[in-house]
Design a protein around this motif. Sequence first.
Motif, PDB file in Angstrom:
ATOM      1  N   GLU A   1       1.400  33.961 -35.560  1.00  0.00           N
ATOM      2  CA  GLU A   1       0.084  33.429 -35.909  1.00  0.00           C
ATOM      3  C   GLU A   1      -0.780  33.221 -34.675  1.00  0.00           C
TER       4      GLU A   1
ATOM      5  N   THR B   1      -1.648  28.688 -40.973  1.00  0.00           N
ATOM      6  CA  THR B   1      -0.600  29.191 -40.087  1.00  0.00           C
ATOM      7  C   THR B   1      -0.464  28.423 -38.785  1.00  0.00           C
TER       8      THR B   1
ATOM      9  N   GLY C   1      -2.102  36.591 -33.823  1.00  0.00           N
ATOM     10  CA  GLY C   1      -3.130  36.994 -34.776  1.00  0.00           C
ATOM     11  C   GLY C   1      -4.436  36.265 -34.562  1.00  0.00           C
TER      12      GLY C   1
ATOM     13  N   TRP D   1      -3.996  39.657 -38.138  1.00  0.00           N
ATOM     14  CA  TRP D   1      -2.876  38.820 -38.574  1.00  0.00           C
ATOM     15  C   TRP D   1      -1.648  39.672 -38.897  1.00  0.00           C
TER      16      TRP D   1
END
Length: 401
Positions: free
Chosen positions: A348, A384, A351, A165
């Motif tokens: 996001e 997210t 990640g 992340w």
Amino acid sequence: MSRALPPRVDWPIVAPLALALLCLPIARSLVSVAWVLLAAVLALRAVRRELDLPRELVFGTICCIVAWGISIGGSRDPSATLRAWLAWSGMLLPVLAVASRRDRAGLPPALQALWLAGSLLLGAWLIVEMRLGWHLLSGRFPGLSYPMMPNPNSAAQYLLLLFCWSFGFALLARGRAAGWWHAAWAGSALLLACCHSRASWPAFALATVFSSWRARRPKMTWVAAMTWVAAAVFVAGNWMLPQSLWDRALQLTRLEDVSILGRLQGWVAALRMIARRSFTGEGLGAWKPAYELVRSPEFPRDWPHAHNFYLGTLAETGFLGLLGFGLLMWGFRDAWRAGLRAPDPRPEELGITAALLGTAVVGLFDVAWAGEPGFAFLALAAFTMRMRHAPPASLTPRESG
């Protein structure tokens, strides 16, 4: 002229997720309280028919519940299976919360900072307590000593998610918040190195190379340099790396070593369980009594799990349980598809995709997704996840008139 309004914060969903995420490094009981609150919110919305869940999430949830429910009745250790069923059912809550949120905003900056700082402190604490042997708190306060991370492998999986992340946000995020993501990226790389969890090294390398490759842009030539910095931090922080690699190479020449032979025998035992009950499995959490039944006399007397997530899941929950888990991960397909192919991936999305790739590699050698690392991934993903194609901007009453 229209003006987009700020996203409405859906506090009944965001608050329990925030509590769960912040309490992950602190206490399992507080996380359980957060899941109960979240379950109550989701149940209320389901009664009111306010949930619009994708079909694969509904089908995946049903598969998991049915598979785990069947495994309770056929388990050789029903109480352990029931406890595991309750623990793993918490994995469903963040997934369902993703679809039920009305706001699609990211994690609030204050919560970002608190979660990142808490996770890094937890990683440092575990290394000091377990790797360096400086038991600062375990003797005086046993209940406070790394309560969420019983071993370095679990901590490495948790830190790997943090690294994925933070690397995505450090490469792509803009603004003042990017500073602490850079710090979390460097800190998690260092802590991963010091954890000395060898199963996480290939996942770490894969996540680093993938994130750097996907984040390349014409004006971001420094990404390659950042990749080398990450590798340097990793190697420099792991003062045990050369000896560890040499020890692992020597282990491969000694098949009688329990780290090599035990894993192979654990995989054989898992395959025997799969052959016995390929559809329902031996029972979620019932590995120990099933292992005692199928092991050969030369196998280790006690072996905690299959040391392979896929074989272990098949052995305990059968093909139905593995299918349900796969469908749950399929529910994040918009995010990881964008992370894999979109020309402009969001932080996001990058990640989530890197974390999925990394944990998929770890799952070949260890138990990935089990417990807190899985909770951390799904809770953070629920925070997210955003709509890539946002609906039309809302208008104020005056503007709409």
